[in-house]
Design a protein around this motif. Sequence first.
Motif, mmCIF file in Angstrom:
data_model
loop_
_atom_site.group_PDB
_atom_site.id
_atom_site.type_symbol
_atom_site.label_atom_id
_atom_site.label_comp_id
_atom_site.label_asym_id
_atom_site.label_seq_id
_atom_site.Cartn_x
_atom_site.Cartn_y
_atom_site.Cartn_z
ATOM 1 N N LYS A 159 -15.863 -11.337 30.925
ATOM 2 C CA LYS A 159 -16.232 -11.065 29.526
ATOM 3 C C LYS A 159 -14.971 -10.690 28.760
ATOM 4 N N ILE A 160 -14.994 -10.937 27.447
ATOM 5 C CA ILE A 160 -13.863 -10.571 26.583
ATOM 6 C C ILE A 160 -14.353 -9.605 25.510
ATOM 7 N N ILE A 161 -13.517 -8.631 25.207
ATOM 8 C CA ILE A 161 -13.762 -7.746 24.066
ATOM 9 C C ILE A 161 -12.620 -7.939 23.073
ATOM 10 N N LEU A 162 -12.964 -8.262 21.841
ATOM 11 C CA LEU A 162 -11.988 -8.293 20.747
ATOM 12 C C LEU A 162 -12.234 -7.057 19.895
ATOM 13 N N TYR A 163 -11.241 -6.194 19.834
ATOM 14 C CA TYR A 163 -11.398 -4.882 19.182
ATOM 15 C C TYR A 163 -10.333 -4.725 18.108
ATOM 16 N N TYR A 164 -10.770 -4.393 16.896
ATOM 17 C CA TYR A 164 -9.843 -4.131 15.792
ATOM 18 C C TYR A 164 -9.819 -2.624 15.533
ATOM 19 N N LYS A 165 -8.826 -1.991 16.078
ATOM 20 C CA LYS A 165 -8.701 -0.539 15.944
ATOM 21 C C LYS A 165 -8.006 -0.192 14.632
ATOM 22 N N SER A 166 -8.652 0.660 13.856
ATOM 23 C CA SER A 166 -8.094 1.055 12.560
ATOM 24 C C SER A 166 -7.318 2.359 12.687
ATOM 25 N N ILE A 167 -6.052 2.322 12.277
ATOM 26 C CA ILE A 167 -5.212 3.521 12.247
ATOM 27 C C ILE A 167 -4.664 3.645 10.828
ATOM 28 N N GLY A 168 -5.209 4.604 10.065
ATOM 29 C CA GLY A 168 -4.848 4.671 8.656
ATOM 30 C C GLY A 168 -5.352 3.424 7.961
ATOM 31 N N ASN A 169 -4.461 2.721 7.266
ATOM 32 C CA ASN A 169 -4.824 1.462 6.620
ATOM 33 C C ASN A 169 -4.385 0.252 7.434
ATOM 34 N N ASN A 170 -3.955 0.479 8.674
ATOM 35 C CA ASN A 170 -3.470 -0.602 9.523
ATOM 36 C C ASN A 170 -4.475 -0.919 10.620
ATOM 37 N N ILE A 171 -4.463 -2.171 11.062
ATOM 38 C CA ILE A 171 -5.323 -2.615 12.149
ATOM 39 C C ILE A 171 -4.463 -2.923 13.366
ATOM 40 N N THR A 172 -4.847 -2.346 14.495
ATOM 41 C CA THR A 172 -4.201 -2.650 15.766
ATOM 42 C C THR A 172 -5.165 -3.504 16.585
ATOM 43 N N PRO A 173 -4.893 -4.819 16.721
ATOM 44 C CA PRO A 173 -5.821 -5.677 17.463
ATOM 45 C C PRO A 173 -5.660 -5.514 18.977
ATOM 46 N N GLN A 174 -6.763 -5.625 19.665
ATOM 47 C CA GLN A 174 -6.747 -5.548 21.123
ATOM 48 C C GLN A 174 -7.701 -6.590 21.690
ATOM 49 N N ILE A 175 -7.232 -7.313 22.708
ATOM 50 C CA ILE A 175 -8.069 -8.263 23.441
ATOM 51 C C ILE A 175 -8.149 -7.764 24.875
ATOM 52 N N ARG A 176 -9.341 -7.654 25.385
ATOM 53 C CA ARG A 176 -9.536 -7.118 26.733
ATOM 54 C C ARG A 176 -10.385 -8.086 27.551
ATOM 55 N N PHE A 177 -9.864 -8.512 28.702
ATOM 56 C CA PHE A 177 -10.605 -9.355 29.637
ATOM 57 C C PHE A 177 -11.143 -8.493 30.769
ATOM 58 N N TYR A 178 -12.446 -8.586 30.993
ATOM 59 C CA TYR A 178 -13.081 -7.929 32.136
ATOM 60 C C TYR A 178 -13.478 -8.997 33.153
ATOM 61 N N VAL A 179 -13.201 -8.745 34.416
ATOM 62 C CA VAL A 179 -13.671 -9.606 35.495
ATOM 63 C C VAL A 179 -14.534 -8.748 36.418
ATOM 64 N N TYR A 180 -15.759 -9.206 36.662
ATOM 65 C CA TYR A 180 -16.718 -8.401 37.416
ATOM 66 C C TYR A 180 -16.866 -8.816 38.873
ATOM 67 N N LYS A 181 -16.497 -10.049 39.183
ATOM 68 C CA LYS A 181 -16.619 -10.458 40.584
ATOM 69 C C LYS A 181 -15.582 -11.520 40.907
ATOM 70 N N ILE A 182 -15.158 -11.490 42.171
ATOM 71 C CA ILE A 182 -14.191 -12.441 42.687
ATOM 72 C C ILE A 182 -14.763 -12.978 43.995
ATOM 73 N N ASN A 183 -14.446 -14.201 44.326
ATOM 74 C CA ASN A 183 -14.945 -14.824 45.553
ATOM 75 C C ASN A 183 -14.411 -14.074 46.767
ATOM 76 N N THR A 184 -15.238 -13.202 47.307
ATOM 77 C CA THR A 184 -14.787 -12.343 48.402
ATOM 78 C C THR A 184 -14.683 -13.065 49.735
ATOM 79 N N ASP A 185 -15.177 -14.323 49.815
ATOM 80 C CA ASP A 185 -15.026 -15.091 51.057
ATOM 81 C C ASP A 185 -13.563 -15.475 51.282
ATOM 82 N N LYS A 186 -12.829 -15.634 50.187
ATOM 83 C CA LYS A 186 -11.422 -16.018 50.290
ATOM 84 C C LYS A 186 -10.470 -14.865 49.990
#
Length: 360
Positions: free
Chosen positions: A269-296
Amino acid sequence: MSEIEASKNFLEDAKTHFPVKKPLNIFSLMKLDHYENPITDLLAFFLYDKNDHGLGNVFFQGFLDCIPNGDILGRELICKPQREVSTEDGKRIDLILSGADFSIIVENKIRHSAVNPFKSYVEYAEKYLMEDEEKIIYVLLSPGGQSEKKNWIGVSYPNLVSAIRKRLLTISLKKENKWYMFSEEFLNHLASLTEKYEMQDRNKDFIFSNLTNIKELEKIKKNVYNIYESEISEKIFPFLHGFKKKVSCKAPWPNGPRWEIESWNGAAKIILYYKSIGNNITPQIRFYVYKINTDKYKKEDGQELLEKHFFDWFNETNLDSKKNKFEVDWTSDVFDEDIVFSKLISGIEKMNTFYKDFIE
């Protein structure tokens, strides 16, 4: 005037109601800043000239300066101030100050609403404090100094602070007296309480008188967020072919809006977050991974695999081991929409490859 211009003007007015960070003092650090008992205890300590503060009776003299005809009263107390004096019906009087021929009943109200049993206080005073025609004075001390109670004199914190400070000017050896320094901190705190509760009243009046404007602004904000949700979908969906995908505007994080991008069959999943600091925006993109092929790949290698795959993309990471969730983040101090979407798309392309190699 257009709706947007009217909203801008309203927001400019609203900025005058934004909280201003005040310097910390010992009372706020100890979380005692809004409790009446510690404040009244300290006031009682400084009001009595024979306590070990070495300031004489300047606090009491300043207090009398705030009372009409206070100058005709005796300039000192004959005993320590009495605290939490019980009336016959079990009520408690905050403070009683006793002079040679007078008594002062003090009710200290940090908060504005004065709903105390004043009748009980008066009955107690008339029964126990009026010997030899002793004069009884009733004082309601509060940040604003209002008093709607008959025969109760309203004294505000600012007036009390100002009167005491004038008296303190007569004190010598100030630097050598620790209690002088502490009394200054105490007076600063009383002054700050006034500003705090005045601001609360101003903000309450502002909100209640502008509920319609605020509602309209909320509508504009919601509409813009929804439009932006569509813009995100339009730009990224071509890069998510073969997957179910969904973009939704979620509840804002503390300082700004966030959009959640779901795809990769629920594995990421991805989160796109626009954090406001004063009158400025600090953009953040966050990738979450919940599962990986545990057989390999071993589960504990998940974060390492993710960072290795995104090595030239991310600038922050956060491993949440409790939820078995792996994460890479990109944050920028500069808000440039073209750069944000370019970074978002390049991250999606990397996640597409990661999915095939490590998840599918």
